[in-house]
Design a protein around this motif. Sequence first.
Motif, mmCIF file in Angstrom:
data_model
loop_
_atom_site.group_PDB
_atom_site.id
_atom_site.type_symbol
_atom_site.label_atom_id
_atom_site.label_comp_id
_atom_site.label_asym_id
_atom_site.label_seq_id
_atom_site.Cartn_x
_atom_site.Cartn_y
_atom_site.Cartn_z
ATOM 1 N N UNK A 1 13.765 1.136 4.418
ATOM 2 C CA UNK A 1 13.556 2.263 3.500
ATOM 3 C C UNK A 1 13.104 1.767 2.124
ATOM 4 N N UNK A 2 13.690 0.671 1.663
ATOM 5 C CA UNK A 2 13.281 0.093 0.382
ATOM 6 C C UNK A 2 11.843 -0.395 0.417
ATOM 7 N N UNK A 3 11.478 -1.049 1.492
ATOM 8 C CA UNK A 3 10.098 -1.542 1.637
ATOM 9 C C UNK A 3 9.127 -0.366 1.732
ATOM 10 N N UNK A 4 9.512 0.688 2.451
ATOM 11 C CA UNK A 4 8.664 1.879 2.535
ATOM 12 C C UNK A 4 8.487 2.522 1.167
ATOM 13 N N UNK A 5 9.533 2.493 0.354
ATOM 14 C CA UNK A 5 9.420 3.021 -1.010
ATOM 15 C C UNK A 5 8.397 2.209 -1.813
ATOM 16 N N UNK A 6 8.411 0.871 -1.637
ATOM 17 C CA UNK A 6 7.434 0.020 -2.331
ATOM 18 C C UNK A 6 6.008 0.311 -1.854
ATOM 19 N N UNK A 7 5.851 0.483 -0.538
ATOM 20 C CA UNK A 7 4.528 0.804 0.019
ATOM 21 C C UNK A 7 4.050 2.149 -0.525
ATOM 22 N N UNK A 8 4.959 3.112 -0.567
ATOM 23 C CA UNK A 8 4.641 4.441 -1.075
ATOM 24 C C UNK A 8 4.143 4.373 -2.519
ATOM 25 N N UNK A 9 4.847 3.634 -3.354
ATOM 26 C CA UNK A 9 4.453 3.503 -4.760
ATOM 27 C C UNK A 9 3.127 2.757 -4.900
ATOM 28 N N UNK A 10 2.903 1.765 -4.040
ATOM 29 C CA UNK A 10 1.643 1.023 -4.074
ATOM 30 C C UNK A 10 0.468 1.927 -3.705
ATOM 31 N N UNK A 11 0.644 2.747 -2.669
ATOM 32 C CA UNK A 11 -0.406 3.697 -2.283
ATOM 33 C C UNK A 11 -0.696 4.669 -3.423
ATOM 34 N N UNK A 12 0.350 5.137 -4.068
ATOM 35 C CA UNK A 12 0.162 6.063 -5.182
ATOM 36 C C UNK A 12 -0.576 5.387 -6.339
ATOM 37 N N UNK A 13 -0.235 4.138 -6.636
ATOM 38 C CA UNK A 13 -0.928 3.409 -7.708
ATOM 39 C C UNK A 13 -2.403 3.199 -7.356
ATOM 40 N N UNK A 14 -2.676 2.851 -6.096
ATOM 41 C CA UNK A 14 -4.070 2.701 -5.661
ATOM 42 C C UNK A 14 -4.826 4.017 -5.805
ATOM 43 N N UNK A 15 -4.183 5.092 -5.433
ATOM 44 C CA UNK A 15 -4.791 6.418 -5.556
ATOM 45 C C UNK A 15 -5.103 6.739 -7.011
ATOM 46 N N UNK A 16 -4.171 6.425 -7.897
ATOM 47 C CA UNK A 16 -4.411 6.671 -9.322
ATOM 48 C C UNK A 16 -5.598 5.867 -9.842
ATOM 49 N N UNK A 17 -5.713 4.609 -9.420
ATOM 50 C CA UNK A 17 -6.846 3.781 -9.854
ATOM 51 C C UNK A 17 -8.167 4.387 -9.380
ATOM 52 N N UNK A 18 -8.209 4.825 -8.132
ATOM 53 C CA UNK A 18 -9.431 5.434 -7.599
ATOM 54 C C UNK A 18 -9.771 6.692 -8.387
ATOM 55 N N UNK A 19 -8.774 7.521 -8.665
ATOM 56 C CA UNK A 19 -9.014 8.753 -9.419
ATOM 57 C C UNK A 19 -9.487 8.437 -10.832
ATOM 58 N N UNK A 20 -8.850 7.469 -11.474
ATOM 59 C CA UNK A 20 -9.225 7.120 -12.852
ATOM 60 C C UNK A 20 -10.658 6.607 -12.904
ATOM 61 N N UNK A 21 -10.976 5.603 -12.085
ATOM 62 C CA UNK A 21 -12.311 5.013 -12.135
ATOM 63 C C UNK A 21 -13.396 5.995 -11.735
ATOM 64 N N UNK A 22 -13.229 6.600 -10.568
ATOM 65 C CA UNK A 22 -14.308 7.462 -10.087
ATOM 66 C C UNK A 22 -14.370 8.765 -10.871
ATOM 67 N N UNK A 23 -13.228 9.287 -11.294
ATOM 68 C CA UNK A 23 -13.240 10.505 -12.103
ATOM 69 C C UNK A 23 -13.898 10.265 -13.452
ATOM 70 N N UNK A 24 -13.563 9.159 -14.084
ATOM 71 C CA UNK A 24 -14.175 8.827 -15.370
ATOM 72 C C UNK A 24 -15.682 8.657 -15.211
ATOM 73 N N UNK A 25 -16.089 7.911 -14.180
ATOM 74 C CA UNK A 25 -17.520 7.692 -13.974
ATOM 75 C C UNK A 25 -18.251 8.962 -13.558
ATOM 76 N N UNK A 26 -17.597 9.837 -12.818
ATOM 77 C CA UNK A 26 -18.253 11.058 -12.360
ATOM 78 C C UNK A 26 -18.368 12.103 -13.461
ATOM 79 N N UNK A 27 -17.360 12.182 -14.340
ATOM 80 C CA UNK A 27 -17.321 13.299 -15.274
ATOM 81 C C UNK A 27 -17.420 12.935 -16.753
#
Length: 173
Positions: A58-84
Amino acid sequence: MKKVEHAVEAGIFNSRWALAPFFIGLICSIFVLLSGFARELWHLLTHFTTLSETDTILGILALVDMTLLANLLIIIIFSGYESFVSKLDISNHEDKPGWMGKVGFSTLKVKLISSIVAISGIDLLRTYMQLDNDSTISLEIVQWKLMIHGVFVISGLLFSVMDYLTSKSGNNH
């Protein structure tokens, strides 16, 4: 009248910079997420000898979950900034990710829903693993989580199909 039109158009065009603080806020949220990640990792490292197998997973899954969320934020930040807002002037940087500059709004939507499905799936797995240990998790909660996850999966499939059909029609706007 042409000067007024030009001033209005320039104002509208420059208003895109009002989005920049949102992206800065998302960058700050990555650091908030990093602190939660560090706390969870510290807990795992300092208690690994006393944690049960389920608690470790469960602890490792929590780390994976947070990592996926951080990756998602990076994609949104970079592509959103470049798109808009504005193009990032890092074309010659040796560490520039290969996907940068190639993720448009349509691709961003599919990546976003894919990440949401993955995060939801991890949460569902965590719920499943806690069923034996946690009497506060009711069957109703599990059913709701399953239904919500199903909606995310169906939405992701529909987004992908729409993106595919749009790309095949040649209308990439």
